[in-house]
Every structure is written in C-alpha cells, then in structure tokens.
Design a protein around this motif. Structure first.
Motif, PDB file in Angstrom:
ATOM      1  N   GLU A  69       0.830  -1.208   0.000  1.00  0.00           N
ATOM      2  CA  GLU A  69       0.000   0.000   0.000  1.00  0.00           C
ATOM      3  C   GLU A  69       0.865   1.258   0.000  1.00  0.00           C
ATOM      4  OE1 GLU A  69      -3.595   0.001   2.610  1.00  0.00           O
ATOM      5  OE2 GLU A  69      -2.615  -1.759   3.480  1.00  0.00           O
ATOM      6  N   VAL A  70       1.957   1.210   0.744  1.00  0.00           N
ATOM      7  CA  VAL A  70       2.820   2.396   0.866  1.00  0.00           C
ATOM      8  C   VAL A  70       3.646   2.606  -0.393  1.00  0.00           C
ATOM      9  CG1 VAL A  70       4.689   3.443   2.177  1.00  0.00           C
ATOM     10  CG2 VAL A  70       2.909   2.185   3.364  1.00  0.00           C
ATOM     11  N   LEU A  71       4.269   1.517  -0.887  1.00  0.00           N
ATOM     12  CA  LEU A  71       5.155   1.664  -2.028  1.00  0.00           C
ATOM     13  C   LEU A  71       4.430   1.773  -3.351  1.00  0.00           C
ATOM     14  CD1 LEU A  71       8.010  -0.894  -1.180  1.00  0.00           C
ATOM     15  CD2 LEU A  71       7.999   1.569  -0.838  1.00  0.00           C
ATOM     16  N   GLY A  72       3.227   1.263  -3.421  1.00  0.00           N
ATOM     17  CA  GLY A  72       2.552   1.190  -4.703  1.00  0.00           C
ATOM     18  C   GLY A  72       2.986  -0.060  -5.447  1.00  0.00           C
ATOM     19  N   ALA A  73       2.225  -0.438  -6.440  1.00  0.00           N
ATOM     20  CA  ALA A  73       2.483  -1.701  -7.141  1.00  0.00           C
ATOM     21  C   ALA A  73       3.864  -1.714  -7.789  1.00  0.00           C
ATOM     22  CB  ALA A  73       1.394  -1.933  -8.188  1.00  0.00           C
ATOM     23  N   ASP A  74       4.239  -0.609  -8.443  1.00  0.00           N
ATOM     24  CA  ASP A  74       5.524  -0.584  -9.150  1.00  0.00           C
ATOM     25  C   ASP A  74       6.697  -0.626  -8.172  1.00  0.00           C
ATOM     26  OD1 ASP A  74       7.105  -0.164 -11.659  1.00  0.00           O
ATOM     27  OD2 ASP A  74       7.718   1.639 -10.569  1.00  0.00           O
TER      28      ASP A  74
END
Length: 824
Positions: A187-192
């Motif tokens: 959630e914090v880093l994002g999918a990429d």
C-alpha cells in the motif's frame, strides 16, 4: 554515552512540618545533590514547580495538606510527575505503605531514620532518576534525528505492516507517519515500487542485508530515485521485522544520466573528428584512442590500453631522428598545455616516419589534482612540405637560391637588434660586378646567369654561417655581417671576397675574368636603420668604383682611418708584450682602523718611448677584441705573483689582487694558467686574489660557478669588482664561492652628499657582512668617507687618500716605513 554534566546536579526536596526532622535529613543527604525544604504542602508544591526535584522526601502527617495530597498533586503536574516520591513517617503499618505506593510513591522510610539505610535508598533512587533522565534525553535526541534526517526511516513487521515511520511531510509516499502505521508495504510503495523490492524481501526475512536503487513514481507525486537499505531485526534467530532506510538520490541519478549523455556525446565527437586523440592516466599510460589515433600510430586501442605513451606514440626529431620527449609527459609534470617540438615526427608501429604537430593538455579534477592528460595531433607531412617549398620560394632568389630582399630585410632587423643588445657592430657590404652588363650582352643571358650562380657559390663558401648573402637582382649582391669583431676583420673579409670573384671562371673552352667593387657601411657608426645602412653601403660602393676595379671602401673616412690606427695600435701592443715594455703598478689596500697596508691591486701600465703612459682605457678594449688580453693577463698575473713573493720574503705577507677580464675567464686554459703560475712562482695560494666583474658572471653562471669552485679548492680568493654597477643579482652571491665584495667608487665618491649612494653603500656592507664576505671600498679620497665607511662596518679601503697606483719599488718603500696614507 551521554555526558552526566549535561544532566546537572540532582535536586532533593524535603517536605516535613518538623524542622528537626528536616535538619536530620538535610545533614544526612547534603552531599547527594542540591537540597530544598518546605514545612507544609502548599509551599512544597510551589517550591517544586521552581526547583523541579528529582527526589521528594515527603512526610505523611502534616497540618492542612497531608503527604498523600501533596503526592497526588505532584503526580498530576506534567512537569513534576517524574519526581521519585519517598514517604517518611513514624507509622509502620502495611496499610499506609500500600496507600503510599498507590499514590505514586516509590519507597517508604520509617522514623526514626536509620541514616545509612536512608542515604543508600535515596542514592539508589537518585541514580535511577539520573538514568531515566539520560534515557529521556537520548529518546528526545533520537526523535529529533529521525524527524530531521534527510531520509525516510521506517520499521516493518514480518507481516509487512508498518510499525513506525519518520515521514513528516508526506513527500515520499503521500502518507504521513501517523497514517502510515499499520499499513501494508504494498500500500505504501505502490504496485511498481513493491514489485522492485519484492524479490529481495525473502532475503531480508532470512536475516540478510539488502541494498538496491529504487524508482518511485506515484500518480500525484514527482518521480524520485532512492537508495534503499533493508536491515533485518533478529530475535532468537527469528526475523521479527526489518528497518527500511531510503535516501533520495534523484539529483545524483540526474547527474549520472547527464554525465553518461555527455560522455557518449564526447565519444561520438572524438571518433568523428579528423584529428588523432590519445588520453592517458597520471602515469602516462594509454586509456583511450580514437580511430584516427589507431590509424596514425598503427596500434589498436585494445592493444595500446595500459601501455606507456612513449611505446604507443614514439616521437623523433625531424633533423636527426633523435628521440623526443612526448608532450604528455611535460603536461603531466608541469600542469600546463604543451605544444609538440617543431619538426617533430611520429614513428609508426610499422617503422614509417611522418610529420605531426599539435599539443597536449593536463586533465584536472575539481580539487585541481591531475587525473590524466590528452594529446591531439595530426599528420602534417604534405602540408609541411608544401609550406617549406612555398616559404623558400617567397624568400629566395630563383636564380641563385640566395635570400632575396624580403628575407634580407628580416635578417637586417635581427642583426641591428642583436648589435644594440650586445653593444656590438653589424656591417653591410654591397658587392657589384664590374662591367658585367657588357659580358652579359656579349655572351648572352644564359651564360650570364651561370656566371652569377658561380659568383654566388664562391661568396657563400667564404662567409660564416651567421652571415647573410643576398642577390637583389642584376649583378648586385649584398652581404650582411652581424656581430663583427674588429674593423680589420671586415676589411679582411672584403679583400677575400674580391679575390674570390677575381678567380677565373672556366665554362667549356671559355675563360671569364670578373672583378667587383664593395662598399661597406657599419651600424651604428654610419646609420641607425636598415634603409640608411644600405644607402650608405651603396654610396661607398660607388666611391670604390671611382677608384678603379676590384676596390672596397668604407662609407666613413673617419672609420677607415680609425681602423688603420687600431691596426697600428695592435701591432705596437704585440711588440710591447714581446719586449716586456708593460709595467705593473700597485694601488695599496689599507686597513683604515689599523692604518696598515693589507694588500695591493695590480694595474697594468704601458709607457711610451717619451716616458708618458698610455691609459689602459685606450688599449685594454682592443686587447680583449683581438685576444691579446690572454697573454697580457698571463704576464700581469705572473709578474704580480713574483712581486708579492718578494714582499713576502721581506716580511710583508700582504695579498695581491689581479683583475681578470671576461675573455680570460672564458679561455679554456684559464684554470691551468692560474695553476701553472701558482706553481712557478711559489706564492701562497690564499694571498692571491682574483678580481672578477659582475659582467663575467652574467654570461654563463653555471660555467662561472664551476671555475670559481675549482679556484676555491686551490685556495685562491675571489673578489667581485665594482659590485652594484653591473649584473647585480643576489642569486649569484648565494650560489658562488666568493670571498670579497668591492664597493664601486661611483657609490663611494658622493656618499657624503647623496643619500641614495650612502644607502647603497650601507646596503652592500650589510649584505656582505651577513654573507660573511670581506668588504673593500674603492675610490676613498677624504677622511669623511673613511669615517662613514668605518661606521658602516667597512674597514678595508683603497683610493687616492691613501695612494695612487705606484711602482713596485715605491710600494716596497711604503711597506718598510709603514706609511699607508699618501700626503697628496
């Protein structure tokens, strides 16, 4: 560790309504910290807010506000709640102790007090309080560091949920610290972002350190590059989570990309230009070659890398093919741009040679340290050959291959400048063939051209390499003679040239007899510029033609007359030397303090048949020009040593000084001549002093140093004559083995009236004294000068006050009667 001095002294507050109890407690703990006391609850609360106690010794039973109420008030105050409260009471029931602990007390002391136990308990609680305050400060510092660290720090549990974050500005992920806690890592880093680190999570959870570069691109935030480090936390061999450190490297990445683009641009440019380029490291080893460099040197870049520049790019002198130093070496050593030597050739790997030119430059980093060098060069063989050919055609006569008017003009300017710089003469000769037009008309221009070529060859064979022979057109030749020695030499050259021209020229079965006339003009005697120099020589040539065939004339009758007079003087001087007519006079050197003669300077004199003396000014310069100064100087040195030995035998061990001219000093046999004279006369070496002018040293300081060192090793003393009037350089005083400085009379003469001369004399004396040199003042003519020189520190003097130059017999008489001063 935290320094205890940052915490300060402990503070103890005693609260008791009995002053006797307060006195007992204070006496027991006065050395454990700063002690305050109060006799009731209200004043205790007020005092506590001021002194902020670490430990409170609190009586339970007090009128008004009892101890439990005071404790409750302390614990409810944010500033005071950390204070350790120890109840002090006469009651010993367990119920009161439990109640005290419920209100926040940490200990219980019973009355009457056991002072030792009380001190120990109080000391323990003070130590606990000290450690608590240290921990609070450390936590506060760590919190400040984390919140102000220019990096993201977070802690993630093994289930990938965030347990801590220092993200205050939401600049990394758009989530602040409070909202990030509890969120999953994806959630914090994002999918990429999560996809970039997910392959490394298994390694972290097994306890390994992970570091990688990460690119974050969230829809609502600008792209950021970071350097990510994951550190596992291991408890009982099990990874319970990991610490994430993320440093912003966006700017570094941008610079790296820009640097890569710039390097690629330079690489393409270097591979595309027409010049050869080779780069080296600071040791001169090849690290780069462009294709042109590969082609010119015959080396492939892959094979040349790591080899020295001399091996890959050997340079040779174009004249003799001697090895030349590669300019890269000089660029690295001297940290400057260095051009290749003129007429430089590159030796290709296959052994072929071709002309190259260009330059090398050092490469430095931001700190100014040399990190390598680069040389840029190209093949100039064809261009140089064409340039040489065109230049030669532009400056030479097509028929005779002699310099033409343009080149002659340049040579004249150089000769004039050289003559002015060296205070010498330059001569110009205009040579014109007699009646050549009639010969040319009679036999045709082809034969006439051949005759001119023959004359040109003969003239060239008779001249020095420094001379210039030019054909201006027709049958006129001009000869430029720079740095001429004597006027006799010019006349001799003219006679020799006329004789060469007059030699018969045989062409087939024909014989041709030529003659010529020469006009001579001199710089600076006859003219101050090239145009006047030529015009006067031309006028002199016409005067010569008026006198007949095969003649030469100087432009100035006075110069011609002077030349003959000097020639006559030279003859008489040779005869005087052979007949030992020269006399040696001596001028005493006097110790003005002791009023005694300590030495004498030998001075040559030439007495004519009528008894009068010829001034050395009239014949010494001519002797130097003709080289006669060498045998004359030898005669003076030998005679002076003989005379000195005579004085020594009489019991007067004074030194004798002899002047040495520049011509003598440059003579290769000079040292041997001095050695032979010392041996043949037997004079003590330390009583011989050779006087040398500053001009002698200026001509070749290194050679002078070698000669003077050899004289020093012989024990001969060296004096610098006329110090301060010539090549005054302090460097040679330091480098050369000198013994004496002679202060020139031009400074001594007016030192009493001219402040500048007085200052110069004083400076020379101080300088000589500092360097440990003996000082001699020349030209002393009155007692005022003597007093001034003595006051300045110079005691050896020479001048008319004491004596004019006198004969050997007169000096001997002075020595015997100890009369240094003349009564003139």
């Amino acid at each position: 560790m935290l320094d205890d001095s940052l915490i300060g002294k402990p503070v103890i507050l005693i609260v008791d309504d009995q002053t006797s109890n307060i006195r007992v407690l204070r006496e027991a703990i006065h050395d454990l910290g700063d002690v305050y006391f109060a006799v009731d609850g209200e004043s205790a609360i007020s005092l506590a807010r001021t002194c902020l106690p670490d430990v409170v010794l609190l009586d339970i039973e007090m009128p008004g506000m009892d101890g439990f109420a005071v404790c409750q008030a302390l614990k409810s105050d944010p500033q005071l709640k950390q204070a350790a409260v120890i109840f002090v009471t006469a009651h010993s029931s367990g119920q009161e102790e439990l109640q005290a602990l419920d209100y926040g007390g940490v200990d219980f002391l019973s009355k009457p007090l056991n002072v030792s136990i009380a001190r120990a308990r109080i000391r323990t609680h003070l130590a606990l309080r000290l450690e608590t305050r240290k921990l609070e400060l450390a936590q506060h510092d760590l919190r400040d560091v984390l919140h102000h660290l220019p990096a993201f720090v977070g802690y993630w549990q093994a289930n990938l949920r965030c347990a801590f974050s220092n993200e205050q500005s939401s600049s990394w992920f758009g989530i602040d610290a409070a909202n990030m806690v509890g969120k999953l890592l994806p959630e914090v880093l994002g999918a990429d972002g999560y996809q970039q680190i997910s392959p490394q999570l298994e390694r972290v959870l097994t306890g390994k350190l992970v570091s990688l570069d990460l690119t974050l691109q969230r829809n609502h935030l600008p792209r950021r590059d970071g350097q990510l480090t994951l550190v596992a936390r291991i408890i009982d061999t099990v990874c319970v989570g990991f610490l994430m450190l993320l440093v912003d490297i966006t700017e570094r990445k941008r610079y790296e990309e820009a640097l890569f683009e710039e390097k690629e641009r330079i690489r393409v440019m270097l591979n595309s230009i027409g010049d050869a380029v080779i780069a080296t490291n600071p040791q001169g080893q090849v690290i780069f070659m462009n294709p042109i460099a590969e082609s010119l040197t015959g080396w492939q870049a892959s094979h040349a890398t790591g080899k020295s520049i001399e091996q890959v790019m050997p340079l040779r002198d174009g004249s003799n093919e001697f090895e030349l130093q590669n300019p890269i070496r000089l660029a690295l050593q001297e940290n400057r741009v260095v051009g290749m030597a003129l007429n430089c050739k590159l030796l290709r790997r296959d052994g072929s040679l071709f002309d190259v030119e260009d330059s090398a430059s050092p490469i430095s980093n931001q700190q100014g340290q040399i990190t390598g060098a680069i040389v840029v060069f190209h093949d100039v063989s064809e261009a140089r050959a064409m340039a040489i050919k065109m230049t030669h055609l532009a400056y030479h006569d097509a028929l005779t291959n002699l310099p033409n008017r343009m080149l002659l003009q340049d040579r004249i300017m150089q000769a004039i400048q050289q003559a002015m710089r060296n205070q010498r003469r330059a001569a110009m000769m205009v040579l014109d063939l007699d009646n050549f037009k009639s010969i040319n008309d009679a036999v045709g221009h082809a034969v006439g051209d051949t005759l001119l070529q023959q004359v040109a060859n003969r003239l060239q064979s008779a001249c020095r390499t420094v001379d210039t022979i030019s054909r201006q057109g027709g049958d006129e030749f001009i000869l430029l003679l720079p740095e001429i020695g004597t006027l006799d030499q010019v006349g001799d050259i003219a006679v020799r040239l006329l004789d060469l021209v007059a030699e018969p020229v045989l062409m087939g079965n024909e014989r041709y007899d030529l003659s010529a006339c020469i006009g001579i003009s001199l710089f600076p005697d006859d003219s101050e510029d090239s145009e006047t120099l030529y015009r006067h020589a031309d006028s002199a040539m016409y005067k010569a033609k008026q006198s007949g065939r095969g003649q030469f004339r100087f432009f100035s009758v006075d110069i011609e007359h002077n030349m003959r007079s000097r020639h006559l003087l030279e003859q008489h001087m040779r005869a005087a030397l052979e007949s030992s007519i020269f006399e040696i006079h001596y001028q005493p050197k006097v110790d003005a303090k002791l009023q005694s003669i300590v030495g004498a300077e030998a001075l040559i004199r030439w007495r004519k048949e009528d008894g009068s003396l010829i001034s050395p000014v009239e014949f010494i310069p001519l002797a130097e020009e003709t080289g006669l100064i060498i045998p004359i100087g030898k005669y003076v040195l030998k005679q002076a040593c003989h005379d000195a030995m005579h004085w020594h035998a009489l019991g007067f061990p004074i030194s004798v000084s002899v002047n040495i001219s520049a011509v003598q000093f440059r003579d290769p046999q000079f040292l041997q001549m001095v050695l032979d004279t010392l041996g043949s006369t037997g004079i003590r070496h330390d009583l011989l002093e050779l006087e040398i002018t500053e001009g002698v040293l200026a001509q070749d300081i290194n050679n002078a140093q070698q000669i003077l060192q050899a004289l020093r090793e012989l024990g001969v003393r060296i004096s610098i004559d006329d110090f301060g009037t010539g090549y005054s350089s302090l460097s040679y005083l330091k480098r050369l083995p000198l013994d004496v400085l002679k202060i020139d009379q031009s400074f001594v003469r007016d030192m009493l009236h001219d402040k500048s001369d007085a200052a110069i004399v004083e400076a020379i004396i101080k300088l000589g004294t500092t360097l440990g040199l003996e000082l001699v003042a020349e030209g002393v003519e009155n007692h005022g000068q003597v007093n001034a020189l003595l006051a300045a520190g110079c005691r050896i003097m020479q001048g008319y006050l004491y004596s004019r130059p006198i004969t050997t017999a007169e000096l001997e008489q002075r020595l015997q009667h100890d009369q240094p001063a003349s009564q003139n």
